[in-house]
Design a protein around this motif. Structure first.
Motif, PDB file in Angstrom:
ATOM      1  N   ALA A  18       1.310  -1.213   0.030  1.00 38.76           N
ATOM      2  CA  ALA A  18       0.316   0.109   0.025  1.00 38.76           C
ATOM      3  C   ALA A  18       0.772   1.224  -0.224  1.00 38.76           C
ATOM      4  O   ALA A  18       1.673   1.137   0.638  1.00 38.76           O
ATOM      5  N   ILE A  19       0.786   2.054  -0.569  1.00 37.76           N
ATOM      6  CA  ILE A  19       1.194   3.649  -1.043  1.00 37.76           C
ATOM      7  C   ILE A  19       0.001   4.239   0.166  1.00 37.76           C
ATOM      8  O   ILE A  19      -1.307   4.090   0.349  1.00 37.76           O
ATOM      9  N   ASN A  20       0.813   5.901   0.673  1.00 35.99           N
ATOM     10  CA  ASN A  20       0.691   6.130   1.568  1.00 35.99           C
ATOM     11  C   ASN A  20       0.079   7.665   1.213  1.00 35.99           C
ATOM     12  O   ASN A  20       0.491   8.338   0.401  1.00 35.99           O
ATOM     13  N   LYS A  21      -1.178   7.918   1.052  1.00 38.09           N
ATOM     14  CA  LYS A  21      -2.270   9.594   1.082  1.00 38.09           C
ATOM     15  C   LYS A  21      -2.940  10.484   1.448  1.00 38.09           C
ATOM     16  O   LYS A  21      -4.097   9.937   1.440  1.00 38.09           O
ATOM     17  N   PRO A  22      -2.225  10.719   2.895  1.00 34.31           N
ATOM     18  CA  PRO A  22      -3.300  11.174   3.905  1.00 34.31           C
ATOM     19  C   PRO A  22      -4.552  11.829   3.511  1.00 34.31           C
ATOM     20  O   PRO A  22      -4.543  12.580   2.194  1.00 34.31           O
ATOM     21  N   TYR A  23      -5.587  11.820   3.689  1.00 32.56           N
ATOM     22  CA  TYR A  23      -6.886  11.919   2.894  1.00 32.56           C
ATOM     23  C   TYR A  23      -6.521  13.684   3.625  1.00 32.56           C
ATOM     24  O   TYR A  23      -7.298  14.561   3.220  1.00 32.56           O
ATOM     25  N   GLN A  24      -5.837  13.895   4.649  1.00 28.00           N
ATOM     26  CA  GLN A  24      -5.951  15.241   4.642  1.00 28.00           C
ATOM     27  C   GLN A  24      -4.757  16.736   3.369  1.00 28.00           C
ATOM     28  O   GLN A  24      -5.651  17.894   3.325  1.00 28.00           O
ATOM     29  N   HIS A  25      -4.758  15.871   3.130  1.00 24.53           N
ATOM     30  CA  HIS A  25      -4.193  16.876   1.511  1.00 24.53           C
ATOM     31  C   HIS A  25      -4.563  16.748   0.541  1.00 24.53           C
ATOM     32  O   HIS A  25      -4.358  17.608  -0.551  1.00 24.53           O
ATOM     33  N   ASN A  26      -5.713  16.199   0.894  1.00 23.61           N
ATOM     34  CA  ASN A  26      -7.049  16.787  -0.306  1.00 23.61           C
ATOM     35  C   ASN A  26      -7.711  18.129   0.106  1.00 23.61           C
ATOM     36  O   ASN A  26      -8.235  19.041  -0.313  1.00 23.61           O
ATOM     37  N   LEU A  27      -7.333  19.056   1.158  1.00 27.13           N
ATOM     38  CA  LEU A  27      -7.608  20.468   2.150  1.00 27.13           C
ATOM     39  C   LEU A  27      -6.478  21.503   2.129  1.00 27.13           C
ATOM     40  O   LEU A  27      -5.708  21.152   1.281  1.00 27.13           O
ATOM     41  N   ASN A  28      -6.902  22.474   1.663  1.00 26.80           N
ATOM     42  CA  ASN A  28      -6.199  23.311   1.404  1.00 26.80           C
ATOM     43  C   ASN A  28      -5.694  24.233   2.952  1.00 26.80           C
ATOM     44  O   ASN A  28      -6.054  23.466   3.728  1.00 26.80           O
ATOM     45  N   THR A  29      -5.242  24.975   2.840  1.00 26.95           N
ATOM     46  CA  THR A  29      -4.782  25.706   4.281  1.00 26.95           C
ATOM     47  C   THR A  29      -5.863  26.245   5.228  1.00 26.95           C
ATOM     48  O   THR A  29      -5.794  26.538   5.916  1.00 26.95           O
ATOM     49  N   HIS A  30      -6.761  26.444   4.223  1.00 26.99           N
ATOM     50  CA  HIS A  30      -8.243  27.677   4.936  1.00 26.99           C
ATOM     51  C   HIS A  30      -9.157  26.152   5.130  1.00 26.99           C
ATOM     52  O   HIS A  30     -10.070  26.545   5.370  1.00 26.99           O
ATOM     53  N   GLY A  31      -8.887  25.348   4.941  1.00 32.91           N
ATOM     54  CA  GLY A  31      -9.834  23.907   5.505  1.00 32.91           C
ATOM     55  C   GLY A  31     -10.406  22.928   4.499  1.00 32.91           C
ATOM     56  O   GLY A  31     -11.814  22.592   4.595  1.00 32.91           O
ATOM     57  N   ARG A  32     -10.548  24.084   3.577  1.00 36.85           N
ATOM     58  CA  ARG A  32     -12.005  23.773   1.834  1.00 36.85           C
ATOM     59  C   ARG A  32     -10.617  22.681   1.485  1.00 36.85           C
ATOM     60  O   ARG A  32      -9.356  22.563   0.530  1.00 36.85           O
ATOM     61  N   PHE A  33     -11.892  22.088   0.378  1.00 37.86           N
ATOM     62  CA  PHE A  33     -10.876  20.798  -0.565  1.00 37.86           C
ATOM     63  C   PHE A  33     -10.316  21.669  -2.144  1.00 37.86           C
ATOM     64  O   PHE A  33     -10.301  23.141  -1.446  1.00 37.86           O
ATOM     65  N   LYS A  34      -9.089  20.997  -2.260  1.00 36.62           N
ATOM     66  CA  LYS A  34      -8.162  21.339  -2.925  1.00 36.62           C
ATOM     67  C   LYS A  34      -9.041  21.985  -4.260  1.00 36.62           C
ATOM     68  O   LYS A  34     -10.091  21.473  -4.824  1.00 36.62           O
ATOM     69  N   GLU A  35      -8.619  22.617  -5.267  1.00 41.39           N
ATOM     70  CA  GLU A  35      -9.270  23.378  -6.621  1.00 41.39           C
ATOM     71  C   GLU A  35      -9.548  21.547  -7.493  1.00 41.39           C
ATOM     72  O   GLU A  35      -7.926  20.492  -7.470  1.00 41.39           O
ATOM     73  N   ALA A  36      -9.618  20.987  -8.140  1.00 46.48           N
ATOM     74  CA  ALA A  36     -10.125  20.608  -9.105  1.00 46.48           C
ATOM     75  C   ALA A  36      -8.416  19.792  -9.733  1.00 46.48           C
ATOM     76  O   ALA A  36      -8.394  19.087  -9.998  1.00 46.48           O
ATOM     77  N   SER A  37      -8.167  20.915 -10.781  1.00 47.10           N
ATOM     78  CA  SER A  37      -7.097  20.541 -11.288  1.00 47.10           C
ATOM     79  C   SER A  37      -5.806  20.002 -10.625  1.00 47.10           C
ATOM     80  O   SER A  37      -5.156  19.277 -10.457  1.00 47.10           O
ATOM     81  N   GLU A  38      -5.712  20.728  -9.284  1.00 49.39           N
ATOM     82  CA  GLU A  38      -4.847  20.375  -8.208  1.00 49.39           C
ATOM     83  C   GLU A  38      -5.191  19.030  -7.869  1.00 49.39           C
ATOM     84  O   GLU A  38      -4.910  18.012  -7.552  1.00 49.39           O
ATOM     85  N   LEU A  39      -6.560  18.559  -7.507  1.00 44.10           N
ATOM     86  CA  LEU A  39      -6.202  17.143  -6.785  1.00 44.10           C
ATOM     87  C   LEU A  39      -6.456  15.967  -8.020  1.00 44.10           C
ATOM     88  O   LEU A  39      -5.984  15.611  -8.139  1.00 44.10           O
ATOM     89  N   ARG A  40      -7.151  16.628  -9.325  1.00 42.51           N
ATOM     90  CA  ARG A  40      -6.372  15.737 -10.961  1.00 42.51           C
ATOM     91  C   ARG A  40      -5.056  15.081 -10.232  1.00 42.51           C
ATOM     92  O   ARG A  40      -4.695  13.787 -11.114  1.00 42.51           O
ATOM     93  N   LYS A  41      -3.919  16.562 -10.200  1.00 46.58           N
ATOM     94  CA  LYS A  41      -2.984  16.235 -10.242  1.00 46.58           C
ATOM     95  C   LYS A  41      -2.592  15.294  -9.050  1.00 46.58           C
ATOM     96  O   LYS A  41      -1.248  14.076  -9.684  1.00 46.58           O
ATOM     97  N   MET A  42      -2.731  15.108  -8.220  1.00 41.17           N
ATOM     98  CA  MET A  42      -2.474  14.228  -7.371  1.00 41.17           C
ATOM     99  C   MET A  42      -3.104  12.990  -7.596  1.00 41.17           C
ATOM    100  O   MET A  42      -2.615  12.008  -6.948  1.00 41.17           O
ATOM    101  N   TYR A  43      -4.382  12.521  -8.368  1.00 40.60           N
ATOM    102  CA  TYR A  43      -4.645  11.451  -7.904  1.00 40.60           C
ATOM    103  C   TYR A  43      -5.008  10.482  -9.627  1.00 40.60           C
ATOM    104  O   TYR A  43      -5.435   9.607  -9.552  1.00 40.60           O
ATOM    105  N   GLN A  44      -5.432  12.022 -10.578  1.00 33.43           N
ATOM    106  CA  GLN A  44      -4.715  10.769 -12.315  1.00 33.43           C
ATOM    107  C   GLN A  44      -4.055  10.134 -12.284  1.00 33.43           C
ATOM    108  O   GLN A  44      -4.481   9.016 -13.768  1.00 33.43           O
ATOM    109  N   GLU A  45      -3.346   9.248 -11.840  1.00 30.41           N
ATOM    110  CA  GLU A  45      -2.412   8.784 -12.622  1.00 30.41           C
ATOM    111  C   GLU A  45      -3.498   6.903 -11.906  1.00 30.41           C
ATOM    112  O   GLU A  45      -2.506   6.157 -12.636  1.00 30.41           O
ATOM    113  N   PHE A  46      -3.855   7.029 -10.703  1.00 30.38           N
ATOM    114  CA  PHE A  46      -4.860   6.092 -10.496  1.00 30.38           C
ATOM    115  C   PHE A  46      -5.829   5.176 -11.200  1.00 30.38           C
ATOM    116  O   PHE A  46      -7.330   6.613 -10.946  1.00 30.38           O
ATOM    117  N   THR A  47      -6.599   4.519 -11.868  1.00 30.57           N
ATOM    118  CA  THR A  47      -7.041   4.192 -12.606  1.00 30.57           C
ATOM    119  C   THR A  47      -8.443   3.540 -11.539  1.00 30.57           C
ATOM    120  O   THR A  47      -8.053   2.493 -10.389  1.00 30.57           O
TER     121      THR A  47
END
Length: 285
Positions: A200-229
């Motif tokens: 297993a690889i570690n991708k902590p869920y907290q990294h889905n949020l920005n410093t204001h506690g809101r979800f990151k922009e779709a483009s940023e999340l896409r960069k984080m997860y687009q390699e995973f089908t």
């Protein structure tokens, strides 16, 4: 074709919908004090669900499905009906931890029941209150609805056996969304043993949020997860709850939702399965 509803809603948008007769707001709580906290203050008109009693079917032994196994789909459908949710309802759900306690789990379950109009309140109830949504201490009167007749969960899940094969063959990516110290085996505050599923690889869920506690922009999340089908990825956490936060992030990114391993580490670690510690070659992000 009906357009897909964005999985998040902003506080300002929710405020503009206060008079919408189809709006159903859900306060998703967790733990013994959850209902008392709800009674103290909640967004006006909000209905209550609790993770342990409404969104789980907890067994005596967590080796059987983990700490928060899913209830039978029809049992959840009946609970949804008692909340007054119909196919026309526009459901908005929030919790007190930026969606990670129970709101994302409720979002996933309602989507998996077949309901289309469901969103998580980005930033939580404080954001809505600051934007002008009134709060209340009253319990709203609810007209029960007709229950969905879904016979199985409509979003993909993975069993213990499937995760075992994925770990052994290394043909499927297993994402562990817990904190790095739990993944690495340094500490384990909830389950009996620290560590992670081998491979297993570690991708902590907290990294889905920005410093204001809101979800990151779709483009940023896409960069984080687009390699995973979706068809070659399993997502898990400690008990199948915060993993839904990352599944929500996939949806925000516009990516297909991978399989949820509901039993997660709480099931794996109680079934005499191999365990690993330290970091993985793919590392944390």
């Amino acid at each position: 074709m009906t357009p897909v509803m964005h999985p998040l809603i902003q506080a300002e948008t929710l405020c503009s919908m206060q008079d919408d007769k189809h709006l159903v707001v859900i306060h998703a709580g967790f733990g013994e004090t959850a209902y008392a906290n709800y009674l103290k203050k909640h967004l006006k008109g909000t209905r209550f669900v609790e993770l342990n009693t409404d969104l789980s079917d907890i067994k005596e032994n967590a080796a059987q499905g983990g700490r928060h196994p899913l209830p039978a789909v029809q049992a959840f459908a009946r609970r949804v009906a008692r909340l007054g949710i119909t196919a026309q309802s526009h459901v908005v759900v929030y919790d007190e931890n930026k969606g990670a306690n129970a709101a994302a789990r409720f979002w996933w379950m309602l989507k998996a029941l077949g309901h289309q109009k469901v969103q998580v309140l980005d930033g939580g109830p404080e954001e809505a209150e600051q934007a002008g949504f009134p709060t209340d201490t009253n319990i709203p009167e609810v007209q029960p609805a007709t229950a969905y007749t879904t016979e199985q969960w409509l979003l993909p899940t993975a069993s213990l056996d499937e995760v075992t094969r994925a770990s052994e063959k290394n043909t499927v990516t297993i994402i562990d969304v817990r904190e790095p110290q739990r993944y690495q085996g340094i500490t384990e505050p909830i389950d009996l043993i620290a560590g992670h599923i081998p491979g297993a690889i570690n991708k902590p869920y907290q990294h889905n949020l920005n410093t204001h506690g809101r979800f990151k922009e779709a483009s940023e999340l896409r960069k984080m997860y687009q390699e995973f089908t979706a068809d070659t990825t399993l997502v898990h956490c400690g008990s199948g709850v915060t993993a839904c936060h990352t599944l929500l992030a996939f949806a925000v990114a516009g990516l297909p939702i991978p399989k949820l391993y509901v039993g997660s580490w709480s099931e794996w670690s109680r079934n005499n399965k191999p365990m690993a510690t330290g970091t993985h070659s793919k590392g944390t992000s």
